[in-house]
Design an enzyme around this catalytic site. Structure first.
Site, short mmCIF file in Angstrom:
data_model
loop_
_atom_site.label_atom_id
_atom_site.label_comp_id
_atom_site.label_asym_id
_atom_site.label_seq_id
_atom_site.Cartn_x
_atom_site.Cartn_y
_atom_site.Cartn_z
N ARG A 54 0.80 -1.23 0.00
CA ARG A 54 0.00 0.00 0.00
C ARG A 54 0.83 1.28 0.00
NH1 ARG A 54 -3.54 1.44 5.11
NH2 ARG A 54 -3.97 3.07 3.61
N TYR A 55 2.14 1.18 0.20
CA TYR A 55 2.96 2.38 0.16
C TYR A 55 2.95 2.96 -1.26
CZ TYR A 55 4.90 0.90 4.69
OH TYR A 55 5.06 0.51 6.01
N SER A 56 2.37 4.15 -1.37
CA SER A 56 2.21 4.81 -2.68
C SER A 56 1.54 3.89 -3.68
CB SER A 56 3.57 5.30 -3.21
OG SER A 56 4.10 6.29 -2.37
N ALA A 57 0.56 3.10 -3.19
CA ALA A 57 -0.25 2.23 -4.05
C ALA A 57 0.62 1.31 -4.92
CB ALA A 57 -1.18 3.06 -4.93
#
Length: 343
Positions: A54-57
Site C-alpha cells: 500500500r505504500y504509494s499504491a
C-alpha cells in the site's frame, strides 16, 4: 553495521532496516533518486529492506524492485499486505482470497520470485487467524515466502496466533513490527517480553516518533511545514510530547549527540529489538541516520532517559498505531441504552 539473527529463523539482518515507505508519491516521487538512496544504504552494509504493497499504491515496491536488480540474492526483502489496494472491498484484509492475489502482485512489482519476510500489516477482526496462517503456510510451501510475521498486532493476538499455529500445525509468525521510540515505550510492558519468549525478531518502526525526535519540532515554536505534521496534527501539537522533547534535546547536547542519534541508539539498546527501521526521504536524511550507527549510550544516559519518559509509558499520541475496534466504536464498549436503564 552490526548483524543480528532475525528471531530464530537463522536469517542474519543488519541492525538498521531500510524502510521504503517514503519512496514514491507518499514521499520522494523521483525514482532515480530513491534508487540511489537504496544503493547508498546497501553500500553502507544494510541488507534488510522493508516495504508494503500500500505504500504509494504499489509504487514503493516497484522502486525497490528496480533498485535490487542484480543484488537481490544478498538482500533480506520484507513486504506487507492488508491495506486497501482498490475500491473493491475484497482487495484488502487478511483473507485467503486476498492474500493469494496480493502476494502475486507484490512479487511482480518487486521483480522477484520469492519474499524473505511476508507480514500481515494490521489485524483483521473479521478474519480468523487460522484462515490467514493457513494461506501463508501454503505460500511458504510453494516457495514464494520464506518466513512470515505480523505488524502492529496487540499482544493478545500475537499469543493467539502462536497458539493456533502450534495446535493446527501451521507456520507461525517469526517477527513482529511494532512502533517503538523514547516517546512510545508501551511495548516494553508486555510486547517485547512476549516476542522474546516466542523467539520472534522485532523490527521497530518510527524510532524517531514520526520525526518528533529529530529536534525540528519544538515547544512554543511555529510548526515546520511537514507532510507528516499535516497527517498527525494531534501528535505534533501534544504538549506532553513537546515537553519531553525539550528535555531530551538538553540531554543529547550534554551527551555530545544529536537528538536523532540519541533516539536511534536508545531503541537499539533494548535486547528484544532486532532492527530499527529507517525511513529516509532524501540522501541527506539517510546519511544523517547512518552516521549514528556506532553510537552506544552509557548507563547514565539511559537512566536519564528513563527519568524523562518512564519505561513502559507512551507519552506520544501515536495516530498511526492500531486501534482495536472497541476503542473506535462506542457501541462495542457500551450496553444499549435500554439495558443500562434496566441495570
Amino acid at each position: 553495521m552490526q548483524y543480528r539473527s532475525l528471531g530464530r529463523t537463522g536469517i542474519k539482518v543488519s541492525s538498521y532496516c531500510l524502510g521504503a515507505m517514503m519512496f514514491g508519491k507518499m514521499g520522494n516521487p523521483d525514482h532515480d533518486e530513491s534508487i540511489h538512496i537504496i544503493h547508498r544504504a546497501l553500500d553502507a552494509g544494510i541488507n534488510f529492506i522493508d516495504t508494503a504493497d500500500r505504500y504509494s499504491a504499489g509504487e514503493s515496491e516497484e522502486i525497490v524492485g528496480k533498485a535490487l536488480k542484480g543484488r537481490r540474492d544478498s538482500i533480506v526483502l520484507a513486504t506487507k499486505f492488508h491495506g486497501p489496494m482498490g475500491d473493491d472491498p475484497n482487495m484488502q484484509g487478511n483473507s485467503r482470497r486476498w492474500i493469494t492475489r496480493a502476494v502475486e502482485d507484490s512479487l511482480r512489482r518487486l521483480g522477484t520470485d520469492y519474499i524473505d519476510l511476508y507480514q500481515v500489516h494490521r489485524p483483521s477482526p473479521d478474519t480468523d487467524i487460522e484462515e490467514t496462517l493457513s494461506a501463508l503456510t501454503d505460500l511458504m510451501r510453494a516457495g514464494k515466502v520464506r518466513a512470515i510475521g505480523s505488524s502492529t498486532f496487540p499482544v493478545s493476538e500475537i499469543v493467539e496466533a502462536q497458539w493456533v499455529a502450534e495446535r493446527r500445525g501451521l507456520a507461525r509468525f517469526r517477527t513482529e513490527q511494532p512502533p517503538y521510540s523514547i516517546l512510545d515505550r508501551g511495548i516494553e510492558r508486555d510486547m517485547l517480553p512476549t516476542c522474546q519468549r516466542y523467539g520472534m525478531g522485532v523490527m521497530v518502526w518510527s524510532p524517531l516518533s514520526k520525526g518528533m525526535l529529530t529536534g525540528k519540532y519544538r515547544k512554543s515554536q511555529p510548526m515546520p511545514d511537514s507532510p507528516r505534521a499535516k497527517y498527525f496534527t494531534k501528535q505534533f501539537s501534544d504538549e506532553r510530547s513537546l515537553e519531553a522533547v525539550e528535555q531530551l534535546i538538553l540531554l543529547a547536547q550534554e551527551a555530545g549527540l544529536s537528538l536523532t542519534h540519541l533516539a536511534l541508539a536508545f531503541v537499539m539498546a533494548h535486547p528484544g529489538v532486532t532492527s530499527a527501521i529507517l525511513g529516509p526521504r532524501t540522501m541527506q536524511h539517510l546519511d544523517d541516520l547512518l552516521a549514528g550507527a556506532e553510537v552506544r549510550l552509557s548507563e547514565d544516559v539511559l537512566d536519564r532517559i528513563d527519568g524523562i519518559v518512564p519505561p513502559g509509558i507512551d507519552v506520544s499520541l501515536n495516530e498511526a498505531n492500531y486501534m482495536p475496534p472497541a476503542l473506535v466504536r462506542p457501541d462495542l464498549r457500551r450496553r444499549r441504552a435500554g439495558e443500562r436503564a434496566e441495570a
